[in-house]
Motif scaffolding. Sequence first.
Motif, PDB file in Angstrom:
ATOM      1  N   THR A  20       0.838  -1.203   0.000  1.00 52.58           N
ATOM      2  CA  THR A  20       0.000   0.000   0.000  1.00 52.58           C
ATOM      3  C   THR A  20       0.873   1.253   0.000  1.00 52.58           C
ATOM      4  N   ASN A  21       1.925   1.235   0.797  1.00 51.90           N
ATOM      5  CA  ASN A  21       2.828   2.388   0.842  1.00 51.90           C
ATOM      6  C   ASN A  21       3.609   2.548  -0.456  1.00 51.90           C
ATOM      7  N   TRP A  22       3.986   1.432  -1.075  1.00 48.56           N
ATOM      8  CA  TRP A  22       4.672   1.528  -2.365  1.00 48.56           C
ATOM      9  C   TRP A  22       3.733   2.068  -3.437  1.00 48.56           C
ATOM     10  N   ARG A  23       2.468   1.701  -3.380  1.00 50.03           N
ATOM     11  CA  ARG A  23       1.491   2.252  -4.326  1.00 50.03           C
ATOM     12  C   ARG A  23       1.339   3.758  -4.116  1.00 50.03           C
ATOM     13  N   ARG A  24       1.284   4.171  -2.870  1.00 49.18           N
ATOM     14  CA  ARG A  24       1.201   5.613  -2.574  1.00 49.18           C
ATOM     15  C   ARG A  24       2.377   6.354  -3.213  1.00 49.18           C
ATOM     16  N   LEU A  25       3.552   5.802  -3.006  1.00 48.98           N
ATOM     17  CA  LEU A  25       4.755   6.456  -3.519  1.00 48.98           C
ATOM     18  C   LEU A  25       4.747   6.501  -5.047  1.00 48.98           C
ATOM     19  N   LEU A  26       4.361   5.402  -5.695  1.00 49.84           N
ATOM     20  CA  LEU A  26       4.380   5.347  -7.157  1.00 49.84           C
ATOM     21  C   LEU A  26       3.316   6.247  -7.778  1.00 49.84           C
ATOM     22  N   LEU A  27       2.163   6.364  -7.120  1.00 53.04           N
ATOM     23  CA  LEU A  27       1.135   7.278  -7.613  1.00 53.04           C
ATOM     24  C   LEU A  27       1.625   8.720  -7.579  1.00 53.04           C
ATOM     25  N   THR A  28       2.315   9.066  -6.504  1.00 59.32           N
ATOM     26  CA  THR A  28       2.854  10.421  -6.374  1.00 59.32           C
ATOM     27  C   THR A  28       3.999  10.637  -7.355  1.00 59.32           C
ATOM     28  N   LEU A  29       4.855   9.658  -7.474  1.00 57.02           N
ATOM     29  CA  LEU A  29       6.029   9.753  -8.341  1.00 57.02           C
ATOM     30  C   LEU A  29       5.630   9.943  -9.799  1.00 57.02           C
ATOM     31  N   GLY A  30       4.558   9.265 -10.209  1.00 58.18           N
ATOM     32  CA  GLY A  30       4.112   9.354 -11.591  1.00 58.18           C
ATOM     33  C   GLY A  30       3.263  10.565 -11.886  1.00 58.18           C
ATOM     34  N   GLY A  31       3.045  11.429 -10.873  1.00 62.03           N
ATOM     35  CA  GLY A  31       2.251  12.636 -11.084  1.00 62.03           C
ATOM     36  C   GLY A  31       0.758  12.382 -11.162  1.00 62.03           C
ATOM     37  N   HIS A  32       0.314  11.220 -10.694  1.00 63.44           N
ATOM     38  CA  HIS A  32      -1.108  10.887 -10.755  1.00 63.44           C
ATOM     39  C   HIS A  32      -1.900  11.569  -9.651  1.00 63.44           C
ATOM     40  N   VAL A  33      -1.231  11.994  -8.593  1.00 63.77           N
ATOM     41  CA  VAL A  33      -1.875  12.717  -7.492  1.00 63.77           C
ATOM     42  C   VAL A  33      -1.007  13.918  -7.133  1.00 63.77           C
ATOM     43  N   LYS A  34      -1.621  14.914  -6.528  1.00 66.67           N
ATOM     44  CA  LYS A  34      -0.907  16.146  -6.182  1.00 66.67           C
ATOM     45  C   LYS A  34      -0.856  16.371  -4.674  1.00 66.67           C
ATOM     46  N   VAL A  35      -0.942  15.292  -3.925  1.00 62.90           N
ATOM     47  CA  VAL A  35      -0.919  15.382  -2.463  1.00 62.90           C
ATOM     48  C   VAL A  35       0.205  14.497  -1.939  1.00 62.90           C
ATOM     49  N   PRO A  36       0.647  14.707  -0.697  1.00 56.77           N
ATOM     50  CA  PRO A  36       1.694  13.848  -0.133  1.00 56.77           C
ATOM     51  C   PRO A  36       1.246  12.382  -0.108  1.00 56.77           C
ATOM     52  N   PRO A  37       2.148  11.445  -0.353  1.00 60.90           N
ATOM     53  CA  PRO A  37       1.782  10.020  -0.389  1.00 60.90           C
ATOM     54  C   PRO A  37       1.064   9.546   0.868  1.00 60.90           C
ATOM     55  N   GLU A  38       1.528  10.016   2.032  1.00 56.98           N
ATOM     56  CA  GLU A  38       0.954   9.523   3.283  1.00 56.98           C
ATOM     57  C   GLU A  38      -0.496   9.947   3.488  1.00 56.98           C
ATOM     58  N   SER A  39      -0.978  10.919   2.705  1.00 55.11           N
ATOM     59  CA  SER A  39      -2.365  11.373   2.853  1.00 55.11           C
ATOM     60  C   SER A  39      -3.350  10.518   2.058  1.00 55.11           C
ATOM     61  N   LEU A  40      -2.833   9.633   1.202  1.00 54.75           N
ATOM     62  CA  LEU A  40      -3.703   8.786   0.380  1.00 54.75           C
ATOM     63  C   LEU A  40      -4.188   7.587   1.182  1.00 54.75           C
ATOM     64  N   THR A  41      -5.477   7.314   1.132  1.00 52.40           N
ATOM     65  CA  THR A  41      -6.042   6.181   1.868  1.00 52.40           C
ATOM     66  C   THR A  41      -5.731   4.873   1.146  1.00 52.40           C
TER      67      THR A  41
END
Length: 312
Positions: free
Chosen positions: A99-120
């Motif tokens: 789950t944490n790796w998914r958060r990081l990859l979503l942020t890294l790829g520019g798919h989200v504009k919020v800090p990774p730890e804020s994603l549920t």
Amino acid sequence: MPYFRISHFFVFVLASLLVTIFMFMKPGPFGSKWKVDTQREVANNIQMEQIRRKAIIKSVCRQKNSQKSENINRNKLQRIIVEDDFQLLYCEVPKVGCTNWRRLLLTLGGHVKVPPESLTGKYVHSSQALRSLSSYSEDEIRVRLQNYTKFLFVREPFTRLVSCYRSKMERPNPYYHNYVGRMILREFRPNADKSLLATGDNVTFSEFAQFVIQHNNFNDGHWFPIENICYPCDINYDFIGKIEHISVEAPWFLESVGVPLSYSRHKATNDPRTDVALTKHFVQQLSHEQRKALYKFYQRDYEIFNYSRPEL
């Protein structure tokens, strides 16, 4: 007097010690060198450990007559997530911090504009933004396998199984209770209460373990062996991390591949993490025969990733 001379001696020693500590703590050549030396030592240790882990994988796979093929079955690539900007291939293993790796990859790829730890967790696992390697053409797959950095993180198999039970069976989880829980109770609890049969609640760890043993082809990635998720005998991974050392290995790996983000662990809760002691508590609830059968189910993971054989 002797007391006066001894006191001065200890004062001198204490002062010298404080000066030495101060020199290594303050900014400057001494403190910087100490920090650099420490970082260098960590890097050397991790690199040597990676060489050892890869050699063990190669040896175990060779012993089992598992040979790498240039044409990998597309089905074996379904769990590998592609990050094109940083040329990363991450094999997602459930219950190993995915789950944490998914958060990081979503942020890294520019798919989200919020800090990774804020994603549920619900959001990151339902997001369709991350693309599987299996969705690419044959040529695109070949190029990525040859040129991208391939990595995964693994976990002690029994601990991973206990973590899965706690997440899917012990805690409220309507989908797994309704789907798997009811199936388990119908098969392994004679004369089960009708209310439980309707909800799938209250499955014991022993009942869950028996289900895993007897339905070993039930392909659920949360408890399926990692060998059958990431196929390390078919794919040459560049980095094999262990969740037991993730606080050291994840930051080093991310820095080594130029990722400007840090791996964020889950937020602290009142629910303890599944560690060695908690794993032992649950495994002790199993019969000797169940422990032997579970070890047989996970034996390849124990051997390939060099985890100590558990007490059976």
